[in-house]
Design a protein around this motif. Structure first.
Motif, PDB file in Angstrom:
ATOM      1  N   GLN A 303       0.834  -1.198   0.000  1.00 11.08           N
ATOM      2  CA  GLN A 303       0.000   0.000   0.000  1.00 11.08           C
ATOM      3  C   GLN A 303       0.873   1.254   0.000  1.00 11.08           C
ATOM      4  OE1 GLN A 303      -2.919  -0.123   3.148  1.00 11.08           O
ATOM      5  NE2 GLN A 303      -3.297  -2.311   2.863  1.00 11.08           N
ATOM      6  N   GLU A 304       0.383   2.275  -0.679  1.00 12.54           N
ATOM      7  CA  GLU A 304       1.188   3.476  -0.888  1.00 12.54           C
ATOM      8  C   GLU A 304       1.615   4.130   0.420  1.00 12.54           C
ATOM      9  OE1 GLU A 304       0.859   7.770  -3.254  1.00 12.54           O
ATOM     10  OE2 GLU A 304      -0.671   6.227  -3.513  1.00 12.54           O
ATOM     11  N   ASP A 309       6.971  -1.416   4.352  1.00 12.39           N
ATOM     12  CA  ASP A 309       6.953  -1.865   5.744  1.00 12.39           C
ATOM     13  C   ASP A 309       6.694  -3.368   5.816  1.00 12.39           C
ATOM     14  OD1 ASP A 309       7.389   0.676   6.556  1.00 12.39           O
ATOM     15  OD2 ASP A 309       5.356   1.064   7.269  1.00 12.39           O
ATOM     16  N   MET A 310       7.356  -4.005   6.754  1.00 15.69           N
ATOM     17  CA  MET A 310       7.190  -5.443   6.919  1.00 15.69           C
ATOM     18  C   MET A 310       5.786  -5.768   7.419  1.00 15.69           C
ATOM     19  SD  MET A 310       9.754  -7.185   5.962  1.00 15.69           S
ATOM     20  CE  MET A 310      11.436  -6.863   5.421  1.00 15.69           C
ATOM     21  N   LEU A 311       5.227  -6.858   6.907  1.00 17.78           N
ATOM     22  CA  LEU A 311       3.877  -7.271   7.282  1.00 17.78           C
ATOM     23  C   LEU A 311       3.866  -8.194   8.497  1.00 17.78           C
ATOM     24  CD1 LEU A 311       2.499  -7.901   3.690  1.00 17.78           C
ATOM     25  CD2 LEU A 311       1.681  -6.160   5.276  1.00 17.78           C
ATOM     26  N   TRP A 342      -0.576  -5.713  10.681  1.00 12.76           N
ATOM     27  CA  TRP A 342      -1.930  -5.712  10.128  1.00 12.76           C
ATOM     28  C   TRP A 342      -2.606  -7.053  10.403  1.00 12.76           C
ATOM     29  CZ3 TRP A 342       2.140  -3.131   8.263  1.00 12.76           C
ATOM     30  CH2 TRP A 342       1.965  -1.789   7.913  1.00 12.76           C
ATOM     31  N   PRO A 343      -3.869  -7.039  10.814  1.00 14.27           N
ATOM     32  CA  PRO A 343      -4.581  -8.316  11.002  1.00 14.27           C
ATOM     33  C   PRO A 343      -4.929  -8.937   9.656  1.00 14.27           C
ATOM     34  CG  PRO A 343      -6.083  -6.482  11.334  1.00 14.27           C
ATOM     35  CD  PRO A 343      -4.717  -5.872  11.131  1.00 14.27           C
TER      36      PRO A 343
END
Length: 654
Positions: A303-304, A309-311, A342-343
């Protein structure tokens, strides 16, 4: 003729009118009660027996849980089998709907549990010792992690981080405790129980309450009326009810108030929930196969606003645990708070990375080829409540029950380690052969051995309570009496018994049951003679570990009686025919007699990657195993609960 027909039609009309009127009167008289659709009798009416039907809409969602709508999916390996274990063959299975914790269990959750255990079991301090996580799991031979040993569990800075150093057995005890605390709160909320914070050594347990064996916290003003007229309140001579004399009863399963048990998720449930396929499904089409709990084959956010960033929290490469100073990419050198990242599409956090998680299954390499297609699981040991001579549930435990054979094995291993016994010709791997077991400690161990032997003799006579009381005497008397004896001996002035606290902590791991729990036992073949789905209690080795599934199965007795006699006599252990988990006496002293595998009935599966793993293990299909009484600084857990009724929620089938 026409006249008679008119009269006949008039009579029919009058009859129909009278019948309809009578039906209307009956209906108007019975509007107070719902009637049975098969008998016509009223429900909830004490005058006709009082069979009760309570209003029920939907299962209540327990604290911390999210509903996972079940379905069919491909379980197993979707990544390359780089370890060449071939223990996770892809296959299609179905998982029922269930509930799963939104996050991993945190340090603060575990501290709440320890606090309750410590203030409740005041006469059984060993129960509290058993609840302590292994904070020493942070130590490494060539790494300096002492700050985590000292601070990680209890310091508020790590309050919301996932608890680690917890064994599979400890995780199960937590689930049991959580079940009882949640159901106790529900009964207090409904006015059935009173708030009772002082439950020392006799706590509320769900099973004991349901069996009518918990009385101390009942609310006299909030009990449920018993509609059975034979229990009181009904005068058969007058046909009248006296409400003040009506009996009361405990909550039943049929009332729908008590929640199902919290437990660990099965491997299939955990894997299904981790993928979150509900987010990339249109009708019955999975539009993109997932490698991770998110779409795509990358591990960075596309995402912009968050690009790059690591998930998840994992090791990106050799020596790279959190990124570069100035931009700590995943912002976690070890674990991260349970609500980090992020879930997935179910709303579950950290189903990839942070900590690996225990699941319920026993590990076997071939489970993927053997397990059922519907709700697959290996690890069933079927149990039932212990009944007394009258057929009622036997009295709950009022003592701590121990695994006596486990304690015996522990003492044997402890002595071997303390003495540093090494077989002739075997390597010491750099350790100097030196016995740390002195004469005083040997004397203490001799006394403990005698108590354990007496406990085993009692256990052979099925005197379970007496056997556990004998072990309890070791904690309550033997250690203290021996220490007092040493203190009073002038020749041992200043001597300190090092092994007493070690033995206390080690033996505490073998607690099977605590006061307040209902007695349970394994089912037996003789009570299941007419069953075709199962006979015996322990089905862990079924099709992968039992004699019938091994190449050593003796086959036809007419041709292999000698081989059968070897198993019947105990020369060879039937449990070791596929996975030799101990010394096999039938082979004498040659190498074949020794342990040949790390896989046992106590090997439990854990899933997912941790802060110490590479991206390979982020895939939900990856599986590893560890003994159920061991722990790691990289393994935590979350709880699950069965979904009762509709898979999708309130009246979804309509």
């Amino acid at each position: 003729m026409r006249y008679y027909k008119l009269i006949e039609m008039k009579n029919i009309l009058i009859y129909l009118t009278s019948t309809l009127l009578l039906i209307g009167l009956i209906s108007s008289c019975s509007t107070e009660y719902e009637t049975s659709s098969i008998t016509g009798w009223d429900y909830n009416n004490s005058k006709n027996g009082g069979f009760q039907k309570v209003p029920y809409a939907e299962q209540e969602t327990g604290p911390g849980l999210i509903l996972i709508e079940g379905g069919s999916f491909t379980m197993g390996r979707v990544e390359q089998d780089v370890t060449y274990e071939n223990h996770n063959v892809p296959r299609r299975v179905t998982v029922s709907s269930f509930y799963l914790d939104e996050t991993e269990i945190s340090n603060f959750h575990w501290c709440e549990y320890m606090y309750w255990v410590g203030r409740t079991y005041t006469e059984y301090p060993m129960v509290y010792k058993k609840s302590l996580p292994d904070t020493l799991s942070w130590r490494e031979k060539l790494g300096f992690n002492e700050k985590y040993v000292e601070y990680y569990l209890r310091h508020p800075a790590y309050r919301d981080y996932p608890v680690v150093g917890v064994s599979w057995m400890q995780a199960n005890e937590f689930c049991r405790w959580r079940t009882d605390r949640v159901n106790e709160f529900i009964l207090i909320r409904e006015g059935i129980l009173l708030m009772n914070p002082n439950q020392q050594n006799e706590p509320f347990t769900t099973d004991a309450y349901m069996a009518g064996q918990y009385e101390q916290g009942l609310n006299p003003q909030g009990q449920i009326a018993n509609l059975d007229p034979s229990k009181g309140g009904y005068d058969p001579t007058t046909g009248k009810l006296k409400e003040k004399e009506r009996a009361t009863r405990n909550v039943r399963m049929s009332d729908g108030i008590i929640l199902p048990r919290y437990r660990l998720p099965t491997e299939a449930e955990w894997e299904f929930a981790a993928y979150g396929l509900i987010g990339n499904t249109i009708d019955e089409r999975v539009i993109e196969k997932r490698l991770y709990p998110w779409d795509g084959h990358w591990v960075r956010n596309p995402q912009e606003n968050f690009q790059g960033d690591m998930l998840a929290n994992f090791v990106r490469g050799r020596g790279d645990y959190m990124g570069v100073s100035g931009h700590l990419n995943d912002n976690a050198d070890i674990t991260a708070p349970v609500y980090s990242y992020w879930p997935n599409d179910y709303g579950l956090y950290n189903m990839a990375g942070n900590v690996s998680e225990w699941v319920l299954d026993v590990y076997r390499p071939l489970t993927s080829e053997d397990a059922d297609e519907f709700r697959p699981f290996r690890g069933n040991v079927f149990k039932t409540k212990v009944l007394n001579a009258s057929g009622a549930v036997d009295e709950k435990y009022n003592i701590t029950v121990y695994d006596i054979e486990g304690i015996e094995q522990y003492i044997t291993e402890f002595k071997a380690e303390r003495e540093d016994k090494v077989g002739v010709g075997e390597r010491t791997y750099g350790y100097v052969k030196k016995s740390r077991l002195d004469s005083v400690e040997k004397e203490l161990l001799i006394i403990i051995d005698q108590y354990v032997k007496e406990a085993k003799d009692l256990l052979k006579n099925k005197q379970v309570i007496e056997a556990s009381n004998k072990i309890q005497e070791i904690f309550d008397q033997v250690f203290e009496d021996f220490e007092l004896q040493v203190e009073q001996d002038p020749s041992l002035s200043g001597y300190s018994i090092e092994i007493s606290p070690m033995l206390r902590a080690g033996m505490s791991d073998y607690i099977l049951n605590t006061p307040g729990n209902v007695m349970m036992r394994d089912v037996t073949a003789e009570e299941n003679m007419k069953r075709s789905n199962y006979r015996i209690a322990d089905n862990i080795d079924y099709l992968d570990g039992d004699l019938k599934s091994s190449i050593k199965h003796p086959g036809d007795p007419d041709y292999n009686s000698a081989r059968i006699d070897e198993f019947n006599s105990g020369k060879f252990n039937e449990d070791f025919v596929m996975y030799q988990r101990g010394k096999e006496s039938g082979y004498g002293n040659n190498p074949a007699a020794k342990l040949t595998t790390l896989i046992s009935d106590k090997s439990r599966v854990y899933k997912g990657a941790s802060w110490k793993d590479r991206a390979y293990y982020l895939n939900p299909g990856a599986r590893r195993y560890l003994e159920e009484n061991r722990s790691s600084s990289a393994i935590g857990f979350r709880c699950a609960m069965d979904r009762i009724g509709s898979p999708s929620g309130l009246d979804a089938w309509q």
